[in-house]
Every structure is written in C-alpha cells, then in structure tokens.
Design a protein around this motif. Structure first.
Motif, mmCIF file in Angstrom:
data_model
loop_
_atom_site.group_PDB
_atom_site.id
_atom_site.type_symbol
_atom_site.label_atom_id
_atom_site.label_comp_id
_atom_site.label_asym_id
_atom_site.label_seq_id
_atom_site.Cartn_x
_atom_site.Cartn_y
_atom_site.Cartn_z
ATOM 1 N N ARG A 221 38.537 2.652 -66.686
ATOM 2 C CA ARG A 221 39.621 2.946 -66.250
ATOM 3 C C ARG A 221 39.909 4.338 -65.760
ATOM 4 O O ARG A 221 39.815 5.416 -65.215
ATOM 5 N N ASP A 229 39.420 -4.692 -70.305
ATOM 6 C CA ASP A 229 38.428 -5.594 -69.083
ATOM 7 C C ASP A 229 37.690 -4.545 -68.222
ATOM 8 O O ASP A 229 38.686 -3.467 -67.335
ATOM 9 N N MET A 231 36.058 -2.866 -65.272
ATOM 10 C CA MET A 231 36.543 -2.946 -63.851
ATOM 11 C C MET A 231 35.430 -3.128 -63.687
ATOM 12 O O MET A 231 35.650 -3.264 -61.614
ATOM 13 N N GLY A 232 33.722 -3.214 -63.956
ATOM 14 C CA GLY A 232 32.637 -3.415 -62.620
ATOM 15 C C GLY A 232 32.181 -3.044 -64.077
ATOM 16 O O GLY A 232 31.911 -2.928 -65.263
ATOM 17 N N SER A 245 36.094 -1.299 -55.035
ATOM 18 C CA SER A 245 36.390 -3.020 -54.522
ATOM 19 C C SER A 245 38.132 -2.464 -55.045
ATOM 20 O O SER A 245 38.624 -1.798 -55.342
ATOM 21 N N THR A 246 37.863 -4.017 -54.891
ATOM 22 C CA THR A 246 39.188 -4.787 -54.735
ATOM 23 C C THR A 246 40.143 -4.831 -55.757
ATOM 24 O O THR A 246 41.323 -4.011 -56.382
ATOM 25 N N LYS A 247 39.120 -5.025 -57.273
ATOM 26 C CA LYS A 247 39.933 -4.298 -58.146
ATOM 27 C C LYS A 247 40.773 -3.150 -58.200
ATOM 28 O O LYS A 247 40.951 -2.376 -59.403
ATOM 29 N N TYR A 248 39.639 -2.372 -58.356
ATOM 30 C CA TYR A 248 40.166 -0.855 -58.195
ATOM 31 C C TYR A 248 41.130 -0.362 -57.226
ATOM 32 O O TYR A 248 42.134 0.157 -57.601
ATOM 33 N N ASN A 250 43.419 -2.307 -56.267
ATOM 34 C CA ASN A 250 44.487 -3.255 -57.106
ATOM 35 C C ASN A 250 44.968 -2.552 -58.081
ATOM 36 O O ASN A 250 46.600 -1.701 -58.194
ATOM 37 N N LEU A 251 44.816 -1.916 -59.163
ATOM 38 C CA LEU A 251 44.720 -0.755 -59.966
ATOM 39 C C LEU A 251 46.074 0.150 -59.432
ATOM 40 O O LEU A 251 46.756 1.212 -60.187
ATOM 41 N N ASP A 262 48.462 -4.839 -65.177
ATOM 42 C CA ASP A 262 47.174 -4.500 -66.110
ATOM 43 C C ASP A 262 47.878 -3.909 -67.451
ATOM 44 O O ASP A 262 48.395 -3.641 -67.862
#
Length: 286
Positions: A221, A229, A231-232, A245-248, A250-251, A262
């Motif tokens: 991050r 965990d 991010m990719g 990405s969806t994960k970023y 969402n963060l 998170d």
C-alpha cells in the motif's frame, strides 16, 4: 467526498533489497521475518519499461532494506538513468564508496542519508561506526558538488535528547539541502503506529499517489505497509492493471469514507493528509 486517482501512480517505490546490513534499534524490521530478498534485474527492467511511458512519475529505489547491497546496484541505476524527471533513494551510507559515485550522480536526483547524532549513532545503528559513515557522506558531498539534492534524516524516539536533535541540525544544516527529523513509527510491531496517536483522522493520499513494489514483485500500500496482504503482483500483472484494480478502488473508498476494513490502514497513525506532508516530525530546508 470524491477521491479521484490518476490513471497511473505519481510515485513508484521499488524495493531493490529487503536485506539490510544494520540492526537499527528502532527499525520495524525486528517485527518481520525473512527480509533477505533482492529484486530480479529483469523484473526491475520490466517495471521501468512500463513506467517510462509516464516520465513525470517519481521513482524511489528503496524500502525495507539497504539498496546498495544489491549485486547489480550500479546496473540498476544505469538502467533507470535519464528515463524520469525525479529518481530518489535513501541509504544508510555504510556501503557508499567512490566506485558508486558516478552511477549515483548519473541517475539519482534526490538522495537521503539515514543518520543519527554522533553520541547515539554507534548505539542505535548497529554495527555501523559514525566516523566511517560520516566520512563516506562527506566524500560524496565533495564529489557531488550540488548535482544531487541531499537530505540527512534522524529518527526521533522517546529516548532521543533534544540536545542530540540540535547537534544533528548544527552538523548538517549548512552541508546538505534538507535535514529531516522523523518521528519513530511502528511501535510495538504495529506498522505505522506512533507513540502519540494523531487525534483527527483524515483520508490518506497514498492510495491515489504511490505504489510500492517489494523485492519479490508483490505490491504494498505504501511505505508503512511492511507485510500486509499484497495488492497484486507485477510478476503476473502490469502496473496499470494493479493500480486500476478493484482492490485498489476499494482501498480508496475506505480512505474516502474513513470506514476501514483493510488490516494495514485501519491501524496506521502515519497517514498523509496531503502529498509530501505527513504532518509529523520536522523538516529544515537549507
């Protein structure tokens, strides 16, 4: 509140080595196992090749370890040279020698030396010796002649005497461009935690500003994410894909709403309310 992100990171932090030759008493390394890695040179080149389409991106060549330990350190600098407007690095300067000077000046625009006041240095930055490291830095400054912007930094702990901070400033303020006093973070193994938690939380700009790539290709991050965990992974994804990405996303939504699930961000006191300004510590410009 809107929380827009650019299409590509404005700052890309690439960890050349998670290994380190020092055991600094206040370093978060004490809470992480197996930090002994070095980024693969071919992977580094692939990262730089993609990022070079965005030459305004700030490239930072360090994170959890000492970058100069990398066996291809000079090759790495030479490959990044001339591709970006700003290339930065921090080092403990124990391995700084004349053999590296040309490569540093040819590639780096901002170099930060991690130091301490003379009285405490040998006790905190084990097993380095102050007089040797100071000489390394002074030799580089003489060679540099102002071409690379230089910072020296000191970590302020609850045990740091105020007189040490003043001595540190007096030694360096007329020799370098910038003196920075960092507040110690990651107390008791909580990454990003400060001794005195900040009272009012604001959204952190890091998820819309910086991407961190560990030596193994996993993406973190920010500089306070030591073992979260991923991010990719740049081994299987492009930088662009990870950043969008969806994960970023969402963060970023968590930062915007200040509703955190998170595990890294929700425990962090070291968030940045604006780019380049954490709001802790002290910076003295020349």
């Amino acid at each position: 509140m809107t929380y827009p992100a650019p299409a590509f990171p404005k700052r890309l932090e690439i960890e050349l080595s998670s290994d380190c030759n020092l055991r600094c008493t206040y370093c978060p390394r004490h809470y992480v196992d197996k930090l002994k890695g070095y980024i693969d040179f071919e992977l580094f080149k692939r990262i730089i090749n993609e990022a070079s389409s965005y030459p305004e991106t700030i490239i930072v060549l360090h994170r959890r370890g000492e970058s100069m330990l990398h066996p291809k350190f000079k090759d790495i600098l030479n490959y990044a040279a001339g591709k970006f407007k700003d290339v930065q690095m921090a080092t403990n300067a124990t391995l700084l020698n004349k053999d590296k000077f040309d490569a540093i000046v040819g590639a780096i625009t901002f170099l930060s030396f991690s130091m301490d006041a003379p009285e405490s240095y040998n006790k905190t930055r084990i097993p380095a010796k102050y007089h040797i490291v100071e000489r390394n830095i002074l030799d580089f400054l003489d060679f540099n002649k102002g071409r690379v912007k230089i910072q020296v930094s000191l970590v302020k702990t609850e045990n740091t005497p105020e007189k040490d901070i003043q001595i540190f400033k007096n030694i360096w303020h007329d020799k370098v461009d910038r003196v920075r006093i960092y507040e110690e973070h990651s107390k008791n193994g909580v990454f990003g935690a400060l001794k005195a938690p900040r009272a009012v939380r604001s959204p952190c700009v890091m998820p819309i500003y910086e991407m961190l790539i560990y030596d193994d290709g996993n993406v973190g991050r920010c500089n306070h994410d030591w073992n979260g965990d991923p991010m990719g992974s740049v081994k299987s994804q492009t930088l662009y894909e990870i950043w969008n990405s969806t994960k970023y996303k969402n963060l970023r939504e968590q930062q915007s709403s200040l509703q955190f699930t998170d595990s890294v961000c929700k425990k962090c006191d070291s968030w940045y309310p604006e780019i380049g300004n954490q709001g802790t510590g002290e910076v003295v410009e020349k």
